[in-house]
Scaffold this motif. Structure first.
Motif, mmCIF file in Angstrom:
data_model
loop_
_atom_site.group_PDB
_atom_site.id
_atom_site.type_symbol
_atom_site.label_atom_id
_atom_site.label_comp_id
_atom_site.label_asym_id
_atom_site.label_seq_id
_atom_site.Cartn_x
_atom_site.Cartn_y
_atom_site.Cartn_z
ATOM 1 N N GLY A 134 0.752 -1.260 0.000
ATOM 2 C CA GLY A 134 0.000 0.000 0.000
ATOM 3 C C GLY A 134 0.770 1.290 0.000
ATOM 4 N N ALA A 135 2.109 1.250 -0.262
ATOM 5 C CA ALA A 135 2.828 2.526 -0.352
ATOM 6 C C ALA A 135 3.882 2.503 -1.448
ATOM 7 C CB ALA A 135 3.498 2.878 0.976
ATOM 8 N N MET A 136 3.902 3.552 -2.220
ATOM 9 C CA MET A 136 4.993 3.768 -3.173
ATOM 10 C C MET A 136 6.077 4.549 -2.445
ATOM 11 S SD MET A 136 6.344 3.645 -6.179
ATOM 12 C CE MET A 136 5.606 3.809 -7.791
ATOM 13 N N VAL A 137 7.281 3.951 -2.355
ATOM 14 C CA VAL A 137 8.421 4.670 -1.787
ATOM 15 C C VAL A 137 9.476 4.794 -2.885
ATOM 16 C CG1 VAL A 137 7.979 3.897 0.572
ATOM 17 C CG2 VAL A 137 9.510 2.553 -0.894
ATOM 18 N N ARG A 138 10.495 5.579 -2.638
ATOM 19 C CA ARG A 138 11.524 5.755 -3.661
ATOM 20 C C ARG A 138 12.830 5.134 -3.192
ATOM 21 N NH1 ARG A 138 12.974 7.984 -8.098
ATOM 22 N NH2 ARG A 138 14.959 9.071 -8.288
ATOM 23 N N LEU A 139 13.518 4.508 -4.124
ATOM 24 C CA LEU A 139 14.847 3.990 -3.796
ATOM 25 C C LEU A 139 15.912 4.944 -4.310
ATOM 26 C CD1 LEU A 139 14.573 0.186 -4.741
ATOM 27 C CD2 LEU A 139 14.039 1.321 -2.574
ATOM 28 N N GLY A 140 16.860 5.280 -3.470
ATOM 29 C CA GLY A 140 18.034 6.037 -3.898
ATOM 30 C C GLY A 140 19.218 5.216 -3.445
ATOM 31 N N MET A 141 19.728 4.383 -4.370
ATOM 32 C CA MET A 141 20.737 3.386 -4.005
ATOM 33 C C MET A 141 20.177 2.469 -2.891
ATOM 34 S SD MET A 141 23.392 4.670 -5.848
ATOM 35 C CE MET A 141 24.962 4.234 -5.133
ATOM 36 N N HIS A 142 20.841 2.448 -1.734
ATOM 37 C CA HIS A 142 20.334 1.586 -0.655
ATOM 38 C C HIS A 142 19.552 2.399 0.384
ATOM 39 C CE1 HIS A 142 24.178 3.137 0.619
ATOM 40 N NE2 HIS A 142 23.860 2.858 1.862
ATOM 41 N N ASN A 143 19.053 3.558 -0.037
ATOM 42 C CA ASN A 143 18.206 4.369 0.839
ATOM 43 C C ASN A 143 16.758 4.285 0.380
ATOM 44 O OD1 ASN A 143 20.246 5.787 2.483
ATOM 45 N ND2 ASN A 143 20.894 6.597 0.499
ATOM 46 N N LEU B 180 13.627 6.643 0.320
ATOM 47 C CA LEU B 180 13.392 8.080 0.442
ATOM 48 C C LEU B 180 11.892 8.339 0.410
ATOM 49 C CD1 LEU B 180 16.097 9.210 -2.164
ATOM 50 C CD2 LEU B 180 16.360 8.946 0.306
ATOM 51 N N MET B 181 11.437 9.180 1.330
ATOM 52 C CA MET B 181 9.997 9.475 1.375
ATOM 53 C C MET B 181 9.746 10.968 1.470
ATOM 54 S SD MET B 181 8.786 6.313 3.729
ATOM 55 C CE MET B 181 10.289 6.382 4.665
ATOM 56 N N SER B 182 8.815 11.421 0.642
ATOM 57 C CA SER B 182 8.461 12.843 0.609
ATOM 58 C C SER B 182 7.012 12.956 0.144
ATOM 59 C CB SER B 182 9.368 13.587 -0.360
ATOM 60 O OG SER B 182 9.314 12.960 -1.636
ATOM 61 N N PRO B 183 6.068 12.445 0.929
ATOM 62 C CA PRO B 183 4.678 12.395 0.479
ATOM 63 C C PRO B 183 4.067 13.786 0.311
ATOM 64 C CG PRO B 183 4.862 11.772 2.799
ATOM 65 C CD PRO B 183 6.265 11.931 2.282
ATOM 66 N N PRO B 184 2.917 13.858 -0.325
ATOM 67 C CA PRO B 184 2.220 15.142 -0.383
ATOM 68 C C PRO B 184 2.082 15.734 1.024
ATOM 69 C CG PRO B 184 1.119 13.551 -1.791
ATOM 70 C CD PRO B 184 2.181 12.796 -1.031
ATOM 71 N N LEU B 185 2.140 17.050 1.106
ATOM 72 C CA LEU B 185 2.092 17.699 2.420
ATOM 73 C C LEU B 185 0.667 17.723 2.979
ATOM 74 C CD1 LEU B 185 4.575 20.678 1.790
ATOM 75 C CD2 LEU B 185 5.055 18.286 2.357
ATOM 76 N N THR B 186 -0.255 17.168 2.224
ATOM 77 C CA THR B 186 -1.653 17.073 2.669
ATOM 78 C C THR B 186 -1.939 15.737 3.364
ATOM 79 O OG1 THR B 186 -2.156 16.230 0.480
ATOM 80 C CG2 THR B 186 -2.574 18.576 0.843
ATOM 81 N N ILE B 187 -0.954 14.894 3.465
ATOM 82 C CA ILE B 187 -1.169 13.527 3.970
ATOM 83 C C ILE B 187 -1.718 13.561 5.414
ATOM 84 C CG2 ILE B 187 1.186 13.186 4.897
ATOM 85 C CD1 ILE B 187 1.091 10.336 3.605
ATOM 86 N N THR B 188 -2.587 12.592 5.714
ATOM 87 C CA THR B 188 -3.205 12.551 7.044
ATOM 88 C C THR B 188 -2.455 11.566 7.959
ATOM 89 O OG1 THR B 188 -4.638 10.719 6.466
ATOM 90 C CG2 THR B 188 -5.503 12.941 6.024
ATOM 91 N N GLU B 189 -2.849 11.600 9.237
ATOM 92 C CA GLU B 189 -2.236 10.702 10.218
ATOM 93 C C GLU B 189 -2.458 9.234 9.825
ATOM 94 O OE1 GLU B 189 -3.497 11.677 14.160
ATOM 95 O OE2 GLU B 189 -2.385 10.024 15.056
ATOM 96 N N ASP B 190 -3.692 8.901 9.442
ATOM 97 C CA ASP B 190 -3.989 7.513 9.055
ATOM 98 C C ASP B 190 -3.152 7.086 7.860
ATOM 99 O OD1 ASP B 190 -5.749 7.205 11.056
ATOM 100 O OD2 ASP B 190 -7.566 7.343 9.809
ATOM 101 N N GLU B 191 -3.029 8.012 6.920
ATOM 102 C CA GLU B 191 -2.275 7.664 5.705
ATOM 103 C C GLU B 191 -0.787 7.451 6.027
ATOM 104 O OE1 GLU B 191 -5.284 9.921 2.561
ATOM 105 O OE2 GLU B 191 -3.684 11.062 3.538
ATOM 106 N N VAL B 192 -0.249 8.231 6.944
ATOM 107 C CA VAL B 192 1.152 8.003 7.350
ATOM 108 C C VAL B 192 1.267 6.623 8.000
ATOM 109 C CG1 VAL B 192 3.002 8.731 8.920
ATOM 110 C CG2 VAL B 192 1.792 10.440 7.546
ATOM 111 N N ASN B 193 0.264 6.247 8.790
ATOM 112 C CA ASN B 193 0.297 4.913 9.403
ATOM 113 C C ASN B 193 0.274 3.815 8.341
ATOM 114 O OD1 ASN B 193 0.594 5.692 12.058
ATOM 115 N ND2 ASN B 193 -1.616 5.959 12.365
ATOM 116 N N THR B 194 -0.475 4.054 7.280
ATOM 117 C CA THR B 194 -0.493 3.068 6.185
ATOM 118 C C THR B 194 0.900 2.942 5.562
ATOM 119 O OG1 THR B 194 -2.792 3.602 5.725
ATOM 120 C CG2 THR B 194 -1.588 2.464 3.970
#
Ligand SMILES: Cc1ncc(COP(=O)(O)O)c(C=O)c1O
Length: 449
Positions: free
Chosen positions: A412-421, A423-437
Motif C-alpha cells: 500500500g505505499a509507493m516509496v523511492r529507492l536512492g541506491m540503498h536508501n 526516500l519518502m516525501s509524500p504530499p504535504l496534505t497527507i493525514t495521520e492515518d495515511e502516514v500509518n499506512t
C-alpha cells in the motif's frame, strides 16, 4: 487513449526514461501509473497505493487540488503561451512574480526569474553568480563550492556541483572550477564524526581550508541544499547553515540555497533556509511552486544582488532564460498553488506528519537490523538507509532493495529507492492515518529482506 494491451506492449520501447537503464527498462518495464486521487496513485492494473514519494518530492498539494487545475485550464483559454523574453510580458507572470517574491520576502528575496524546472533554476543561479561578480569588478570569481552527496539537477552546471558520482562519471569532463566539501552526514563521513555539531565544525574548517587554497577572490558561490534530498535525506545540525552563511559573508562568496525540494513548506517552514534561520543571497526553486501540475521553476535573488544588476551598464543584461520562462499557464499554476499552499497551511501539516513518519521509522529500526540509519524529523522528508550488516554498515544490495520496494508497493505505499536508501516525501496534505499506512507498508517491505 490506446488500450491497456497497447500500453503494456509499448512500455519503455520508445520512451527512454530519465535516471534508468533503457535496456533494463525493456526487460523489467516500469509501473504504469494511470490515475491519482488525494495522496493515492493507481496503476494500470487497478492497484492503488499511497504515494509516499509525492510524485518526485513535488506534489505538495496531493493530486486532487481543483483550484490549481481550474486555474491552469482557465489560463489555457485566455492565453496559452506568450514569450517573456525582453520586450513582452503577460499578466499572470507579473502576478506570479509578485506572489513568489512576497512568499520569500522573509528570506530576503527581492526578484524572481522564472524557469521550467529545478535544473534550469540552478543553471540560472550559477550564471547570475558569476555575472554578479563580473559586474562588481571581480571577474576572477568564477568557481563554485558545494557538498558531496548534494543534488542540483543534471544540466552541466548542476551536474558539476552535484556530489554524487552517478550523475557525473558518464558525462565528464564537467565544468572546471567546482570543488566539493564533505556532507553533514553523520552515518558516514571521512572524519568518523558521529556528533552532528562537531561534524558541522569540521566541514566549516574544510571550507575555510579550501577557500584559502583556491583564493577567496576566485570563488563565486556556494550552492547547498538546506536538507540534502536525493543524496539520502541528510539533515545537517542546526548550526551548519549559519556556519556556511558566516563563511560566505567573510569571503565575499554568494550563498545559494537550493530549495527545489525544501521550498514551499516541506521542511515544516516555508523555506529550508528559514528553517535554519539563514537568509541566503539566492534561492533556486521548482517542484512545490506548482505542486508538479505544470513544469515551473524560479531563481530568486536578494536586494544586494538585484541592485548590482539593475544599476549596471549594458553588461547587466541577463542573456539566459528559456522559451517557457514566465509561461502564462505555469504562472497561473504558481498563483493558485501558492494560494492553496498558504490556505491549507501545508507547512504545519508537514511538520506534524513528518515527525510521525520519522518516529515511526525509528520504531521500525528497533524491529529490523537491516535499518542502519533513519534521517528526518524536519518536515516531510524521511530517509531510511538499509544495510546487510549493521556493524559493518554494508550497503544493502540492489536485489533486496527491489524486493523491499515491491513488497511495500503491494502493501500500500509507493516509496523511492536512492541506491540503498528508502526516500519518502509524500504530499504535504497527507493525514495521520495515511502516514500509518505508509509505515505499515514499510514494515511489510522490511519483512521480506
Ligand atoms: C535540490 C534539487 N535541485 C535541483 C533539482 C533538479 O530539478 P529538476 O529535476 O526539476 O530539473 C532537484 C531535483 O530533484 C533537486 O532535488
Amino acid at each position: 487513449m490506446k488500450d491497456d494491451n497497447f500500453l503494456k506492449e509499448n512500455n519503455a520501447r520508445h520512451l527512454w526514461h530519465p535516471m534508468g537503464h533503457p535496456g533494463a527498462a525493456q526487460e523489467t518495464p516500469p509501473r504504469i501509473i494511470s490515475g491519482a486521487e488525494g495522496v493515492r496513485i493507481t496503476d494500470i492494473d487497478g492497484h492503488s497505493a499511497i504515494d509516499a514519494v509525492g510524485g518526485l518530492w513535488c506534489v505538495n498539494l496531493g493530486y486532487s487540488n481543483d483550484p490549481v487545475k481550474q486555474a491552469i485550464s482557465d489560463q489555457l483559454s485566455v492565453l496559452p503561451y506568450y514569450s517573456a523574453f525582453a520586450g513582452t510580458s503577460n499578466p499572470t507572470a507579473i502576478e506570479a512574480s509578485e506572489r513568489v517574491r512576497a512568499f520569500f520576502a522573509e528570506d530576503g528575496m527581492a526578484r524572481v526569474f522564472f524557469t521550467s524546472g529545478g535544473s534550469d533554476s540552478v543553471d540560472v543561479a550559477l550564471r547570475l553568480a558569476r555575472q554578479y561578480h563580473r559586474l562588481r569588478g571581480e571577474p576572477t570569481r568564477t568557481k563554485f563550492l558545494s557538498l558531496k552527496k548534494g543534488y542540483h539537477g543534471t544540466h552541466f552546471g548542476g551536474a558539476s556541483v552535484n556530489g554524487n558520482p552517478r550523475f557525473r562519471h558518464g558525462y565528464e569532463p564537467l565544468l572546471p572550477g567546482c570543488f566539493h566539501l564533505p556532507a553533514p552526514y553523520t552515518y558516514r563521513n571521512p572524519f568518523d564524526e558521529t556528533d552532528p555539531a562537531a561534524l558541522a565544525q569540521r566541514i566549516a574548517a574544510a571550507m575555510e581550508d579550501e577557500i584559502a587554497f583556491q583564493g577567496a577572490d576566485t570563488i563565486a558561490a556556494l550552492i547547498v541544499e538546506p536538507i540534502l534530498g536525493a543524496g539520502g535525506v541528510i539533515v545537517p545540525h542546526e548550526t551548519f547553515f549559519p556556519l556556511m552563511r558566516d563563511i560566505c559573508d567573510r569571503h565575499g562568496i554568494l550563498m545559494i540555497s537550493d530549495e527545489v525540494i525544501t521550498g514551499f513548506g516541506r521542511t515544516g517552514d516555508w523555506s529550508g533556509a528559514r528553517h535554519w534561520g539563514v537568509q541566503p543571497d539566492m534561492m533556486t526553486t521548482a517542484k512545490g511552486i506548482s505542486s508538479g501540475y505544470f513544469p515551473v521553476g524560479a531563481t530568486l535573488v536578494n536586494e544586494k544582488v538585484a541592485e548590482v544588476f539593475e544599476g549596471a551598464d549594458a553588461d547587466g543584461a541577463i542573456y539566459t532564460g528559456y522559451t517557457y520562462s514566465a509561461h502564462p499557464v505555469g504562472a497561473a499554476a504558481v498563483v493558485a498553488t501558492l494560494d492553496e499552499t498558504v490556505r491549507l497551511d501545508l507547512k504545519t501539516n508537514a511538520a506534524a506528519r513528518g515527525a510521525q513518519l520519522y518516529e515511526g521509522c525509528l520504531k521500525l529500526a528497533e524491529k529490523y537490523d537491516i535499518v542502519g540509519d533513519v534521517r528526518g524529523g524536519h518536515g516531510l522528508m524521511t530517509g531510511v538507509e538499509l544495510v546487510s550488516d549493521r556493524d559493518a554498515k554494508t550497503p544493502m544490495d540492489a536485489a533486496t532493495m527491489k524486493r523491499i520496494h515491491d513488497a511495500a508497493w503491494e502493501a500500500g505505499a509507493m516509496v523511492r529507492l536512492g541506491m540503498h536508501n528508502i526516500l519518502m516525501s509524500p504530499p504535504l496534505t497527507i493525514t495521520e492515518d495515511e502516514v500509518n499506512t505508509v509505515l505499515g507498508a514499510l514494515d511489510a517491505g522490511f519483512s521480506v529482506a
